[in-house]
Write an enzyme that holds these catalytic residues in place. Structure first.
Site, PDB file in Angstrom:
ATOM      1  N   LYS A  10       0.838  -1.204   0.000  1.00 22.10           N
ATOM      2  CA  LYS A  10       0.000   0.000   0.000  1.00 22.10           C
ATOM      3  C   LYS A  10       0.873   1.256   0.000  1.00 22.10           C
ATOM      4  CE  LYS A  10      -3.748  -2.464   2.245  1.00 22.10           C
ATOM      5  NZ  LYS A  10      -4.472  -2.851   3.452  1.00 22.10           N
ATOM      6  N   GLN A  38      -4.747  -1.617   9.687  1.00 23.60           N
ATOM      7  CA  GLN A  38      -4.616  -2.923   9.039  1.00 23.60           C
ATOM      8  C   GLN A  38      -5.218  -4.016   9.927  1.00 23.60           C
ATOM      9  OE1 GLN A  38      -3.558  -3.357   5.939  1.00 23.60           O
ATOM     10  NE2 GLN A  38      -3.560  -5.583   5.950  1.00 23.60           N
ATOM     11  N   ASP A  96     -11.093   2.450   3.859  1.00 23.39           N
ATOM     12  CA  ASP A  96     -11.446   1.035   3.671  1.00 23.39           C
ATOM     13  C   ASP A  96     -12.930   0.853   3.344  1.00 23.39           C
ATOM     14  OD1 ASP A  96      -9.330  -0.817   3.967  1.00 23.39           O
ATOM     15  OD2 ASP A  96      -9.219  -0.421   6.118  1.00 23.39           O
TER      16      ASP A  96
HETATM   17  N1  GUN Z   1      -6.392  -6.821   5.929  1.00 23.21           N
HETATM   18  C1  GUN Z   1      -6.508  -7.503   4.763  1.00 23.21           C
HETATM   19  N2  GUN Z   1      -7.112  -6.724   3.834  1.00 23.21           N
HETATM   20  C2  GUN Z   1      -7.379  -5.551   4.421  1.00 23.21           C
HETATM   21  C3  GUN Z   1      -7.973  -4.341   3.961  1.00 23.21           C
HETATM   22  O1  GUN Z   1      -8.416  -4.197   2.820  1.00 23.21           O
HETATM   23  N3  GUN Z   1      -8.053  -3.339   4.877  1.00 23.21           N
HETATM   24  C4  GUN Z   1      -7.589  -3.465   6.150  1.00 23.21           C
HETATM   25  N4  GUN Z   1      -7.716  -2.421   6.976  1.00 23.21           N
HETATM   26  N5  GUN Z   1      -7.033  -4.571   6.601  1.00 23.21           N
HETATM   27  C5  GUN Z   1      -6.924  -5.607   5.738  1.00 23.21           C
END
Ligand code: GUN
Length: 283
Positions: free
Chosen positions: A53, A97, A120
């Protein structure tokens, strides 16, 4: 033989558009979108996702900050951190996350993130907006799937769509997006009686159950569009929920794993960050 919906290529193109928009916004408004990613603990998979990311943000010209916290952080301390980020005018997007350590209530954390900074799209108000059909932030993976479907110009109106998997992150939100586009949506899951029959009726299949190769060619209607959201690690290889080799003989379009939905998820996150930035800055 099916046409491949190349998530990598579509991502590259879409991210280039994001980059150009970020650059234009900087020129016109003198400000840069800023995403803060909070990583709790040292889960290697989470560390790797967060690295991806950050790299994507950097390439698109989006400012990103990673805040790492020890797995022993208390829920209260994490909520305080989120509240600080909520009130920081220099922060436009907040991503905590997941998964979080077991002693922390993830739902409480998600609910604490300001709706307008929830890149998200996991906040209950954003989920509600999707269900009602009002404006909100869309969760990244379903948004990426819709970008893929739009890229092949499919008219979903009246089509039978089967969503396999009922997660809050993919299954439920993609079902709403398909409904919004006038598809007739069926949701299948681990307790569905006859998945093969359900699949055979479908013009569009979204496989998001987290079970390697569970959808095979014999289950697919000739000419169906097959979107594979699965990322199953088998013998150190990434395997989708769809058995690609048999499925591509029946489908008209299919997404590969890797290189399909995966890259689109981060691309949607970049788009969401820019959207939140514009909302917050009244642009
Ligand atoms: N863990 C795995 N995928 C995601 C996501 O898209 N967002 C977040 N915050 N955690 C994750």
């Amino acid at each position: 033989m099916a046409n491949i919906i190349d998530g990598k290529a579509l991502s590259k193109e879409t991210r280039q558009h994001v980059k150009e928009e970020v650059s234009r916004l900087e020129k016109e408004h003198g400000k840069t979108p800023h995403l803060v990613v909070v990583l709790v603990g040292e889960d290697p998979a989470s560390q790797s996702y967060v690295r991806g990311k950050e790299r994507a943000c950097k390439r698109a010209g989006i400012r990103s900050t990673k805040i790492e916290k020890d797995a022993s952080i208390s829920e209260e301390a994490l909520l305080n951190l989120v509240n600080e980020l909520n009130s920081d005018p220099e922060v436009h997007g907040i991503l905590v996350q997941l998964p979080l350590p077991a002693h922390i209530d993830s739902n409480r954390v998600i609910e604490t993130i300001a709706q307008k900074k929830d890149v998200d799209g996991f906040h209950p108000l954003n989920i509600a907006a999707l269900q009602i059909g009002t404006k909100g932030v869309l969760p990244a993976t379903p948004k990426g799937i819709m970008t893929m479907l739009n890229s092949i110009d499919i008219d979903l109106q009246g089509k039978k769509a089967l969503v396999i998997g009922r997660s809050n992150i993919v299954g439920k939100p993609i079902a709403h997006l398909l409904l919004k586009n006038h598809a007739t949506v069926t949701m299948a899951h681990s307790r569905t009686n006859d998945l093969a029959w359900e699949a055979k009726q479908a013009d569009v299949i979204i496989a998001a159950a987290g079970k390697a190769k569970m959808v095979t060619g014999d289950m697919i209607k000739e000419g169906a569009v097959v979107i594979d959201v699965g990322v199953n690690r088998v013998d150190d290889k990434l395997i989708g929920d769809v058995d690609f080799d048999s499925a591509e003989k029946k489908a008209s379009y299919i997404t590969p794993v890797p290189g399909g939905v995966g890259p689109m998820t981060i691309t949607s996150l970049l788009q969401n960050t820019v959207e939140c930035f514009k909302h917050i800055e009244n642009i």
